[in-house]
Design an enzyme around this catalytic site. Structure first.
Site, short mmCIF file in Angstrom:
data_model
loop_
_atom_site.label_atom_id
_atom_site.label_comp_id
_atom_site.label_asym_id
_atom_site.label_seq_id
_atom_site.Cartn_x
_atom_site.Cartn_y
_atom_site.Cartn_z
N SER A 9 -54.74 12.07 72.29
CA SER A 9 -55.17 11.62 73.62
C SER A 9 -56.67 11.84 73.82
O SER A 9 -57.24 12.82 73.33
CB SER A 9 -54.41 12.38 74.70
N GLY A 15 -50.46 -48.46 99.10
CA GLY A 15 -50.21 -49.88 98.88
C GLY A 15 -48.72 -50.13 98.70
O GLY A 15 -48.00 -49.29 98.15
N ARG A 66 -65.17 17.86 68.47
CA ARG A 66 -65.41 18.23 69.86
C ARG A 66 -66.14 19.57 69.88
O ARG A 66 -66.02 20.38 68.96
CB ARG A 66 -64.10 18.32 70.64
N ARG A 105 -63.74 -35.29 99.84
CA ARG A 105 -62.91 -34.40 100.66
C ARG A 105 -62.66 -33.05 99.99
O ARG A 105 -62.21 -32.11 100.65
CB ARG A 105 -61.57 -35.09 100.96
N GLY A 140 -64.40 -50.46 92.83
CA GLY A 140 -62.97 -50.70 92.82
C GLY A 140 -62.33 -50.41 91.48
O GLY A 140 -62.98 -50.24 90.45
#
Length: 451
Positions: free
Chosen positions: A387, A140, A422, A15, A80
């Site tokens: 940053s 049961g 940079r 299922r 079982g």
């Protein structure tokens, strides 16, 4: 008396409509089988046996992943519950003690309930776990006479009078090894399903004059999972209980229903958890921390006084020391962040070690992966990372050193040094205006050509 656990986990779970064995479907980020093993582990069992069938290798892997010493046996044909226990006989042949039979798809039996069963075993040969069902359905039924359990009758075999009983069988059973297997030897498949029912142990025990009783637990503990709907219900049960437990231990959940926890989440008292926080496996948060809204944590450790988020992600190996701040849209992976260090905005820190009192500017990235190998970045104490710094690992930045904003750092930076990497800015007067005119002409030309 020594305890052995037998956990029945051989079912396919049709299922569930899944290729994954039923007991491996997760609840709170752990297979439901692991939840059952975890409950039984509270009894400090001398031996644990898992009965697997469908998806044997996968079930064995999950079981041994939780407990390396577990015995995993195969039930090739499912005839079982008694047959499932029977296949454990060899794994338990040299065991002298009590055996508790649990179910891998019934993951919520509490340790306290199992302890109550062990206590009841002192006066009885067999102990069964039952519950009062609001809607007994096809469970049961446990037929009692005073404190003795007379018989367990399956719904398919029950009379109308027996079906009216609301005390139902969970399937969980306790008996000493010798008695259990001796009774199983006498079971025959005389029932509507033609299977060997473990429940027949009760009637057979009475025939031998042995005492049998039932211990009651809350119905929620016996929730069995047979479908995706049941799986969702089980997740909700776990989350509700786990949230309540945290709040009782002194954790503030500002909007509990929006916080998702894992089976092993640990959070200290006086921690505040804001709405919409997700805890994956392996998270420990110490006392007095704050986890802000929309953060995602997994495989990490957060120390006292730390603040995480909002919108932060801590991945496996993230280790935050006391009073660390990890802010919005920051990701930390396999990195140690020193005491008082701040990574407040839009940054990625992976495979790194950061010292104490350091500040990481917005947009910082530790470039840790070269396409083949991962490399490490080390940043010292009281450093300042400007940053939009790219740190090309392996690389280190020393104590009280600094990087200029927008730098691409490829070489180690000594203590107290400033590193700037940079390209020099060039300014060309009037060029922007000319460029815009060229681009606008192109746009008009394309518009005409498209008509």
């Amino acid at each position: 008396m020594s305890i052995a656990l037998v956990i029945l986990a051989a079912g396919k779970g049709t299922r569930m409509n899944s290729d994954l064995p039923k007991v491996l479907h997760p609840i709170a980020n752990a297979p439901m089988l692991v939840h059952a093993m975890q409950a039984g582990a509270a009894l400090a069992p001398e031996r644990v046996v898992v009965v697997a069938g469908h998806g044997f290798d996968a079930v064995r892997s999950a079981a041994t992943g939780f407990d390396e010493g577990v015995f995993v046996v195969e039930q090739k044909e499912q005839n079982g519950t008694a047959h499932a226990v029977e296949v454990c006989r060899d794994a338990l042949k040299d065991f002298d003690g009590d055996v508790i039979v649990l179910f891998g798809d019934t993951p919520f039996v509490r340790a306290e309930t199992l302890e109550a069963m062990v206590a009841a075993k002192a006066q009885n040969a067999v102990v069964v776990l039952g519950f009062e069902a609001a809607d007994p359905g096809k469970y049961g039924r446990l037929l009692m006479s005073e404190d003795q359990l007379v018989r367990i009758v399956e719904f398919a075999d029950a009379s109308e009078e027996e079906r009216a009983v609301t005390f139902c069988n969970s399937g969980v059973m306790l008996a000493d090894r010798e008695t259990l297997f001796s009774l199983i030897d006498d079971i025959t498949p005389n029932n509507a399903q033609g299977e060997f029912y473990l429940t027949d142990v009760v009637g057979l025990a009475h025939k031998r004059g042995l005492g049998v009783t039932a211990v009651a637990c809350e119905e929620s503990e016996t929730l069995g999972i047979n479908s995706r709907v049941h799986l969702a219900e089980a997740e909700a049960v776990f989350q509700t209980h786990a949230r309540q437990e945290l709040m009782e231990l002194g954790v503030t959940l500002q909007q509990p229903d929006t916080v998702m926890l894992s089976f092993d989440t640990v959070i200290g008292r006086d921690t505040i958890i804001e709405p919409n926080v997700y805890f994956g496996p392996g998270v420990t948060v110490e006392s007095g921390a704050r986890i802000r809204t929309f953060s995602h944590l997994e495989g990490c450790h957060v120390s006292r006084g730390a603040i995480v988020g909002p919108y932060a992600r801590l991945r496996p190996g993230a280790e935050l020391s006391e009073n660390v701040h990890v802010g919005n849209f920051v990701e930390i992976k396999n990195a140690e962040i020193g005491e008082g260090t701040k990574v407040n905005h839009l940054s990625y820190i992976g495979d790194a070690t950061l010292g104490t009192g350091t500040n990481i500017g917005a947009g910082t990235i530790t470039c840790n992966y070269d396409g083949v190998m991962k490399h490490r970045t080390t940043i010292g104490d009281k450093a300042f990372i400007g940053s939009n710094t790219m740190l090309i690992a392996p690389v280190s930045v020393g104590n009280e050193a600094m990087t200029g904003s927008g730098s691409v750092i490829t070489k180690d930076v000594p203590d107290t040094a400033l590193a700037i990497a940079r390209a020099e800015q060039q300014t060309k007067p009037g060029v922007a205006q000319k460029l815009f005119e060229i681009l606008k002409k192109r746009k008009r030309k394309r518009a005409l050509e498209s008509k």
